[in-house]
Design a protein around this motif. Structure first.
Motif, PDB file in Angstrom:
ATOM      1  N   GLU A   5       0.853  -1.198   0.000  1.00  8.86           N
ATOM      2  CA  GLU A   5       0.000   0.000   0.000  1.00  8.86           C
ATOM      3  C   GLU A   5       0.882   1.239   0.000  1.00  8.86           C
ATOM      4  O   GLU A   5       1.685   1.441   0.913  1.00  8.86           O
ATOM      5  N   VAL A   6       0.762   2.072  -1.031  1.00  9.19           N
ATOM      6  CA  VAL A   6       1.632   3.232  -1.191  1.00  9.19           C
ATOM      7  C   VAL A   6       0.797   4.497  -1.316  1.00  9.19           C
ATOM      8  O   VAL A   6      -0.234   4.502  -2.005  1.00  9.19           O
ATOM      9  N   VAL A   7       1.247   5.571  -0.645  1.00 11.62           N
ATOM     10  CA  VAL A   7       0.579   6.866  -0.751  1.00 11.62           C
ATOM     11  C   VAL A   7       1.609   7.908  -1.143  1.00 11.62           C
ATOM     12  O   VAL A   7       2.814   7.750  -0.894  1.00 11.62           O
ATOM     13  N   ALA A   8       1.147   8.977  -1.773  1.00  9.22           N
ATOM     14  CA  ALA A   8       2.024  10.089  -2.141  1.00  9.22           C
ATOM     15  C   ALA A   8       2.100  11.088  -0.998  1.00  9.22           C
ATOM     16  O   ALA A   8       1.151  11.267  -0.232  1.00  9.22           O
ATOM     17  N   GLY A   9       3.230  11.746  -0.868  1.00  4.41           N
ATOM     18  CA  GLY A   9       3.410  12.767   0.148  1.00  4.41           C
ATOM     19  C   GLY A   9       4.371  13.834  -0.333  1.00  4.41           C
ATOM     20  O   GLY A   9       4.901  13.770  -1.447  1.00  4.41           O
ATOM     21  N   ARG A  10       4.627  14.802   0.516  1.00  7.80           N
ATOM     22  CA  ARG A  10       5.577  15.882   0.212  1.00  7.80           C
ATOM     23  C   ARG A  10       6.692  15.826   1.235  1.00  7.80           C
ATOM     24  O   ARG A  10       6.440  15.803   2.448  1.00  7.80           O
ATOM     25  N   PHE A  11       7.939  15.792   0.747  1.00  6.33           N
ATOM     26  CA  PHE A  11       9.084  15.725   1.651  1.00  6.33           C
ATOM     27  C   PHE A  11       9.305  17.076   2.318  1.00  6.33           C
ATOM     28  O   PHE A  11       9.300  18.122   1.658  1.00  6.33           O
ATOM     29  N   LEU A  12       9.543  17.048   3.634  1.00 11.76           N
ATOM     30  CA  LEU A  12       9.783  18.271   4.396  1.00 11.76           C
ATOM     31  C   LEU A  12      11.241  18.377   4.844  1.00 11.76           C
ATOM     32  O   LEU A  12      11.937  19.322   4.501  1.00 11.76           O
ATOM     33  N   ARG A  38      23.282   9.358   1.506  1.00  7.51           N
ATOM     34  CA  ARG A  38      23.039  10.794   1.635  1.00  7.51           C
ATOM     35  C   ARG A  38      21.790  11.231   0.872  1.00  7.51           C
ATOM     36  O   ARG A  38      20.950  11.955   1.405  1.00  7.51           O
ATOM     37  N   CYS A  39      21.674  10.822  -0.373  1.00  8.88           N
ATOM     38  CA  CYS A  39      20.482  11.106  -1.203  1.00  8.88           C
ATOM     39  C   CYS A  39      20.119  12.591  -1.202  1.00  8.88           C
ATOM     40  O   CYS A  39      18.934  12.949  -1.312  1.00  8.88           O
ATOM     41  N   ARG A  40      21.124  13.449  -1.102  1.00  4.02           N
ATOM     42  CA  ARG A  40      20.842  14.892  -1.013  1.00  4.02           C
ATOM     43  C   ARG A  40      20.238  15.438  -2.289  1.00  4.02           C
ATOM     44  O   ARG A  40      19.449  16.387  -2.260  1.00  4.02           O
ATOM     45  N   GLU A  41      20.617  14.842  -3.424  1.00  3.83           N
ATOM     46  CA  GLU A  41      20.082  15.328  -4.693  1.00  3.83           C
ATOM     47  C   GLU A  41      18.651  14.858  -4.921  1.00  3.83           C
ATOM     48  O   GLU A  41      17.963  15.339  -5.827  1.00  3.83           O
ATOM     49  N   LEU A  42      18.179  13.918  -4.092  1.00  2.86           N
ATOM     50  CA  LEU A  42      16.830  13.384  -4.230  1.00  2.86           C
ATOM     51  C   LEU A  42      15.857  14.000  -3.225  1.00  2.86           C
ATOM     52  O   LEU A  42      14.755  14.428  -3.589  1.00  2.86           O
ATOM     53  N   LEU A  43      16.251  14.008  -1.970  1.00  2.00           N
ATOM     54  CA  LEU A  43      15.345  14.468  -0.916  1.00  2.00           C
ATOM     55  C   LEU A  43      15.486  15.978  -0.734  1.00  2.00           C
ATOM     56  O   LEU A  43      16.143  16.474   0.178  1.00  2.00           O
ATOM     57  N   VAL A  44      14.833  16.682  -1.641  1.00  2.00           N
ATOM     58  CA  VAL A  44      14.834  18.146  -1.655  1.00  2.00           C
ATOM     59  C   VAL A  44      13.505  18.620  -1.074  1.00  2.00           C
ATOM     60  O   VAL A  44      12.445  18.118  -1.464  1.00  2.00           O
ATOM     61  N   PRO A  45      13.530  19.540  -0.106  1.00  2.00           N
ATOM     62  CA  PRO A  45      12.272  19.989   0.485  1.00  2.00           C
ATOM     63  C   PRO A  45      11.233  20.378  -0.564  1.00  2.00           C
ATOM     64  O   PRO A  45      11.537  21.115  -1.510  1.00  2.00           O
ATOM     65  N   GLY A  46      10.038  19.839  -0.405  1.00  2.00           N
ATOM     66  CA  GLY A  46       8.940  20.124  -1.318  1.00  2.00           C
ATOM     67  C   GLY A  46       8.738  19.096  -2.403  1.00  2.00           C
ATOM     68  O   GLY A  46       7.708  19.117  -3.098  1.00  2.00           O
ATOM     69  N   CYS A  47       9.697  18.176  -2.578  1.00  2.00           N
ATOM     70  CA  CYS A  47       9.558  17.189  -3.656  1.00  2.00           C
ATOM     71  C   CYS A  47       8.503  16.147  -3.292  1.00  2.00           C
ATOM     72  O   CYS A  47       8.166  15.946  -2.123  1.00  2.00           O
ATOM     73  N   THR A  48       7.986  15.482  -4.307  1.00  2.00           N
ATOM     74  CA  THR A  48       6.995  14.431  -4.106  1.00  2.00           C
ATOM     75  C   THR A  48       7.696  13.122  -3.781  1.00  2.00           C
ATOM     76  O   THR A  48       8.636  12.714  -4.469  1.00  2.00           O
ATOM     77  N   VAL A  49       7.237  12.478  -2.705  1.00  2.00           N
ATOM     78  CA  VAL A  49       7.779  11.182  -2.313  1.00  2.00           C
ATOM     79  C   VAL A  49       6.636  10.177  -2.227  1.00  2.00           C
ATOM     80  O   VAL A  49       5.462  10.553  -2.161  1.00  2.00           O
ATOM     81  N   TYR A  50       7.001   8.910  -2.214  1.00  2.00           N
ATOM     82  CA  TYR A  50       6.015   7.836  -2.100  1.00  2.00           C
ATOM     83  C   TYR A  50       6.359   6.974  -0.899  1.00  2.00           C
ATOM     84  O   TYR A  50       7.527   6.616  -0.692  1.00  2.00           O
ATOM     85  N   LEU A  51       5.343   6.676  -0.129  1.00  2.00           N
ATOM     86  CA  LEU A  51       5.542   6.016   1.158  1.00  2.00           C
ATOM     87  C   LEU A  51       4.710   4.740   1.218  1.00  2.00           C
ATOM     88  O   LEU A  51       3.517   4.755   0.910  1.00  2.00           O
ATOM     89  N   ALA A  52       5.365   3.639   1.605  1.00  2.00           N
ATOM     90  CA  ALA A  52       4.688   2.353   1.740  1.00  2.00           C
ATOM     91  C   ALA A  52       4.248   2.177   3.191  1.00  2.00           C
ATOM     92  O   ALA A  52       5.044   2.364   4.117  1.00  2.00           O
ATOM     93  N   LYS A  53       3.006   1.813   3.367  1.00  2.00           N
ATOM     94  CA  LYS A  53       2.469   1.626   4.711  1.00  2.00           C
ATOM     95  C   LYS A  53       3.053   0.364   5.333  1.00  2.00           C
ATOM     96  O   LYS A  53       3.112  -0.693   4.694  1.00  2.00           O
ATOM     97  N   SER A  54       3.502   0.468   6.571  1.00  2.00           N
ATOM     98  CA  SER A  54       4.100  -0.666   7.258  1.00  2.00           C
ATOM     99  C   SER A  54       3.043  -1.701   7.616  1.00  2.00           C
ATOM    100  O   SER A  54       1.894  -1.372   7.929  1.00  2.00           O
ATOM    101  N   ASP A  55       3.445  -2.974   7.583  1.00  2.00           N
ATOM    102  CA  ASP A  55       2.555  -4.050   7.994  1.00  2.00           C
ATOM    103  C   ASP A  55       2.502  -4.211   9.503  1.00  2.00           C
ATOM    104  O   ASP A  55       1.680  -4.972  10.016  1.00  2.00           O
ATOM    105  N   ASN A  56       3.385  -3.505  10.211  1.00  2.00           N
ATOM    106  CA  ASN A  56       3.472  -3.646  11.670  1.00  2.00           C
ATOM    107  C   ASN A  56       2.785  -2.465  12.348  1.00  2.00           C
ATOM    108  O   ASN A  56       3.334  -1.363  12.398  1.00  2.00           O
ATOM    109  N   PRO A  57       1.580  -2.658  12.900  1.00  2.22           N
ATOM    110  CA  PRO A  57       0.856  -1.536  13.511  1.00  2.22           C
ATOM    111  C   PRO A  57       1.525  -0.998  14.774  1.00  2.22           C
ATOM    112  O   PRO A  57       1.227   0.120  15.211  1.00  2.22           O
ATOM    113  N   ALA A  58       2.439  -1.769  15.364  1.00  3.60           N
ATOM    114  CA  ALA A  58       3.096  -1.337  16.600  1.00  3.60           C
ATOM    115  C   ALA A  58       4.348  -0.517  16.334  1.00  3.60           C
ATOM    116  O   ALA A  58       4.960  -0.002  17.272  1.00  3.60           O
TER     117      ALA A  58
END
Length: 233
Positions: A5-12, A38-58
């Motif tokens: 399960e993946v959702v879109a978000g905005r990196f801060l 480092r991924c500095r060239e990727l994780l730029v504030p405001g960019c669109t990221v995709y996040l996978a929901k964890s299977d572990n609720p805890a």
């Protein structure tokens, strides 16, 4: 490979290697970063990221940051998977159909040789081979480069692969490019000259170096096409 399960978000922001603050539907959320580079060239504030929901609720963080849209001037963003665990899963799917080995070849994961543990060990008739997988997320104008930061561990792996060849094994380095639209892969000599030197020495010793790009969607990563490797970065 596919995420559940993946959702879109905005990196801060990313206060450390392991967590990132993102915004999902207007709500600030802490996510686990599945890449300690480092991924500095990727994780730029405001960019669109995709996040996978964890299977572990805890778990403390409900999401894993797995992909990012890299902005490009005058072109659509380049979608890059940055999950450091994904390349091994991609390789496990790709190797049996790669043509490198026969359909009856046996693959084992995480097998030790010398002072290193390689990602795959392959038995194929009389052939014995080690395969080390490296995920690549650094892209510059259609050129993929590895590594994005100095890697003493990567240099060690290459030296051990040379020892494996000297002991009678076959040895491979497989670079999994976690993106498309790549013309060539080169060692990142500017960032880590020791890795580039070790890679060239490995090839001279008989280690085979391969690269394959990937078709990327927010929730999938699939090995696609071979990419040429130029050893002089």
């Amino acid at each position: 490979m596919r995420y559940r399960e993946v959702v879109a978000g905005r990196f801060l922001r990313r206060p450390n290697r392991f967590v990132a603050y993102t915004e999902i539907e207007g709500r600030e959320t802490v996510a686990h970063v599945k890449n300690t580079g480092r991924c500095r060239e990727l994780l730029v504030p405001g960019c669109t990221v995709y996040l996978a929901k964890s299977d572990n609720p805890a778990r403390r963080t409900a999401y894993d940051l797995v992909a990012v849209e890299k902005p490009r001037e005058g072109r659509a963003p380049l979608l890059i998977n940055m999950d450091a665990q994904a390349p091994n899963e991609v390789a496990a799917e790709w190797l049996p159909q790669s043509g490198l080995f026969s359909p009856s070849a046996r693959l084992r994961r995480e097998v030790s040789f010398g002072a290193s543990r390689f990602d795959f060990y392959v038995e194929d008739g009389d052939r014995r081979a080690f395969v080390e997988v490296k995920g690549v997320t650094l892209e510059e104008a259609g050129v993929a480069r590895f590594p994005d930061a100095p890697t003493a561990r990567g240099v060690k792996h290459l030296r051990e692969l040379i020892s494996a060849v000297e002991a009678g094994y076959e040895a491979f380095v497989l670079f999994v490019l976690q993106m498309k639209e790549i013309a060539v892969l080169r060692p990142n000599d500017e960032t880590d000259p020791a890795f580039g030197e070790a890679l060239r020495a490995a090839v001279a010793a008989g280690v085979r170096v391969l690269a394959v790009d990937c078709a990327v969607t927010p929730d999938t990563l699939t090995a696609d096409a071979p990419v040429p490797v130029e050893l002089n970065g």
